[in-house]
Design a protein around this motif. Sequence first.
Motif, PDB file in Angstrom:
ATOM      1  N   GLU A 152      35.145  29.871  25.630  1.00  0.00           N
ATOM      2  CA  GLU A 152      34.230  29.119  24.766  1.00  0.00           C
ATOM      3  C   GLU A 152      33.498  28.019  25.528  1.00  0.00           C
ATOM      4  O   GLU A 152      32.513  27.476  25.030  1.00  0.00           O
ATOM      5  N   SER A 153      33.951  27.698  26.724  1.00  0.00           N
ATOM      6  CA  SER A 153      33.295  26.666  27.538  1.00  0.00           C
ATOM      7  C   SER A 153      32.039  27.247  28.178  1.00  0.00           C
ATOM      8  O   SER A 153      31.741  28.435  28.053  1.00  0.00           O
ATOM      9  N   ASP A 154      31.316  26.396  28.892  1.00  0.00           N
ATOM     10  CA  ASP A 154      30.110  26.837  29.592  1.00  0.00           C
ATOM     11  C   ASP A 154      30.421  27.591  30.891  1.00  0.00           C
ATOM     12  O   ASP A 154      29.511  28.080  31.542  1.00  0.00           O
ATOM     13  N   ALA A 155      31.695  27.653  31.284  1.00  0.00           N
ATOM     14  CA  ALA A 155      32.061  28.270  32.573  1.00  0.00           C
ATOM     15  C   ALA A 155      31.650  29.738  32.650  1.00  0.00           C
ATOM     16  O   ALA A 155      31.269  30.222  33.711  1.00  0.00           O
ATOM     17  N   ASN A 156      31.737  30.467  31.527  1.00  0.00           N
ATOM     18  CA  ASN A 156      31.341  31.868  31.462  1.00  0.00           C
ATOM     19  C   ASN A 156      31.864  32.691  32.657  1.00  0.00           C
ATOM     20  O   ASN A 156      31.092  33.290  33.408  1.00  0.00           O
ATOM     21  N   PRO A 157      33.191  32.747  32.845  1.00  0.00           N
ATOM     22  CA  PRO A 157      33.729  33.491  33.990  1.00  0.00           C
ATOM     23  C   PRO A 157      33.412  34.986  33.899  1.00  0.00           C
ATOM     24  O   PRO A 157      33.501  35.578  32.832  1.00  0.00           O
ATOM     25  N   GLN A 158      33.044  35.558  35.037  1.00  0.00           N
ATOM     26  CA  GLN A 158      32.766  36.991  35.145  1.00  0.00           C
ATOM     27  C   GLN A 158      33.413  37.512  36.418  1.00  0.00           C
ATOM     28  O   GLN A 158      33.171  36.978  37.507  1.00  0.00           O
ATOM     29  N   TRP A 159      34.223  38.563  36.273  1.00  0.00           N
ATOM     30  CA  TRP A 159      34.961  39.136  37.391  1.00  0.00           C
ATOM     31  C   TRP A 159      34.239  40.378  37.915  1.00  0.00           C
ATOM     32  O   TRP A 159      33.816  41.235  37.142  1.00  0.00           O
ATOM     33  N   THR A 160      34.131  40.474  39.242  1.00  0.00           N
ATOM     34  CA  THR A 160      33.617  41.666  39.911  1.00  0.00           C
ATOM     35  C   THR A 160      34.732  42.179  40.821  1.00  0.00           C
ATOM     36  O   THR A 160      35.126  41.488  41.765  1.00  0.00           O
ATOM     37  N   SER A 161      35.222  43.362  40.529  1.00  0.00           N
ATOM     38  CA  SER A 161      36.347  43.915  41.293  1.00  0.00           C
ATOM     39  C   SER A 161      35.908  44.307  42.695  1.00  0.00           C
ATOM     40  O   SER A 161      34.842  44.889  42.890  1.00  0.00           O
ATOM     41  N   LYS A 162      36.772  43.994  43.652  1.00  0.00           N
ATOM     42  CA  LYS A 162      36.533  44.338  45.056  1.00  0.00           C
ATOM     43  C   LYS A 162      37.483  45.439  45.529  1.00  0.00           C
ATOM     44  O   LYS A 162      37.097  46.314  46.268  1.00  0.00           O
ATOM     45  N   PHE A 163      38.757  45.358  45.140  1.00  0.00           N
ATOM     46  CA  PHE A 163      39.691  46.443  45.408  1.00  0.00           C
ATOM     47  C   PHE A 163      40.849  46.373  44.428  1.00  0.00           C
ATOM     48  O   PHE A 163      41.142  45.324  43.866  1.00  0.00           O
ATOM     49  N   LEU A 164      41.493  47.524  44.221  1.00  0.00           N
ATOM     50  CA  LEU A 164      42.665  47.645  43.353  1.00  0.00           C
ATOM     51  C   LEU A 164      43.628  48.612  44.041  1.00  0.00           C
ATOM     52  O   LEU A 164      43.237  49.740  44.352  1.00  0.00           O
ATOM     53  N   ILE A 165      44.853  48.174  44.263  1.00  0.00           N
ATOM     54  CA  ILE A 165      45.833  48.995  44.980  1.00  0.00           C
ATOM     55  C   ILE A 165      47.083  49.144  44.125  1.00  0.00           C
ATOM     56  O   ILE A 165      47.700  48.140  43.741  1.00  0.00           O
ATOM     57  N   ALA A 166      47.448  50.377  43.822  1.00  0.00           N
ATOM     58  CA  ALA A 166      48.701  50.644  43.106  1.00  0.00           C
ATOM     59  C   ALA A 166      49.825  50.686  44.127  1.00  0.00           C
ATOM     60  O   ALA A 166      49.747  51.405  45.122  1.00  0.00           O
ATOM     61  N   ASN A 167      50.860  49.880  43.896  1.00  0.00           N
ATOM     62  CA  ASN A 167      51.990  49.888  44.802  1.00  0.00           C
ATOM     63  C   ASN A 167      53.284  49.752  44.017  1.00  0.00           C
ATOM     64  O   ASN A 167      53.286  49.264  42.890  1.00  0.00           O
ATOM     65  N   ALA A 168      54.361  50.228  44.599  1.00  0.00           N
ATOM     66  CA  ALA A 168      55.659  50.219  43.933  1.00  0.00           C
ATOM     67  C   ALA A 168      56.670  49.485  44.796  1.00  0.00           C
ATOM     68  O   ALA A 168      56.617  49.524  46.024  1.00  0.00           O
ATOM     69  N   PHE A 169      57.582  48.820  44.116  1.00  0.00           N
ATOM     70  CA  PHE A 169      58.635  48.048  44.753  1.00  0.00           C
ATOM     71  C   PHE A 169      59.955  48.490  44.138  1.00  0.00           C
ATOM     72  O   PHE A 169      60.077  48.550  42.912  1.00  0.00           O
ATOM     73  N   THR A 170      60.929  48.813  44.955  1.00  0.00           N
ATOM     74  CA  THR A 170      62.246  49.199  44.454  1.00  0.00           C
ATOM     75  C   THR A 170      63.215  48.056  44.715  1.00  0.00           C
ATOM     76  O   THR A 170      63.420  47.660  45.863  1.00  0.00           O
ATOM     77  N   SER A 171      63.802  47.536  43.629  1.00  0.00           N
ATOM     78  CA  SER A 171      64.730  46.405  43.737  1.00  0.00           C
ATOM     79  C   SER A 171      66.061  46.847  44.349  1.00  0.00           C
ATOM     80  O   SER A 171      66.328  48.044  44.489  1.00  0.00           O
ATOM     81  N   LYS A 172      66.901  45.862  44.674  1.00  0.00           N
ATOM     82  CA  LYS A 172      68.236  46.151  45.209  1.00  0.00           C
ATOM     83  C   LYS A 172      69.029  47.034  44.253  1.00  0.00           C
ATOM     84  O   LYS A 172      69.852  47.836  44.679  1.00  0.00           O
TER      85      LYS A 172
END
Length: 181
Positions: free
Chosen positions: A100-120
């Motif tokens: 609602e502020s004047d900031a008007n944020p707009q995102w432009t994607s540069k990269f997206l990486i799917a990754n997985a982590f296996t816990s102990k």
Amino acid sequence: MKNLFVLVIVTALFSCQQPITETAPTIIGYDISEEVRTPLTVGDISTVAVWEAYIKAHNEKDIATIEGLNATKDFKVKGPKGEVFNGSEEHTTFLKTWFESDANPQWTSKFLIANAFTSKEGEVKQYVTSSHDVTLNIDGKKIKVNQIHDALIVNGKVQEFTVHELSLIHISEPTRRRGIS
């Protein structure tokens, strides 16, 4: 003769079979927590679609979609300036004010990486690591920052994410010559 022919055919068929071998997941990097190096592997690409929908909802200022994509239990956001939002309601209250502020944020994607982590404990966690340039209106001037997000996606929902941010400012030529870039 007929039995010999069948035996030759069966032997030929079995000899052509490739042994089934399980392949280890492809390691794409490492998580280093508490000085323990744990492999990151190729993640489930469907998590990227969830994160893309989430960013799109932010650009469209669609709070209902954002709420729908947030996990209902134990949702958490860690912001770039040390902010912590515990729960979807805290997060969306912040977003409503920002949108609602004047900031008007707009995102432009540069990269997206799917990754997985296996816990102990053997639990596989699916993450999306992404980079976005964010354009903001600050005091009537457009500025850009770059954000790196590390988002945990669970059952098609955003469970938690961390935001790291870098201002994208113009660096003057004299500063660049001194080796600062």
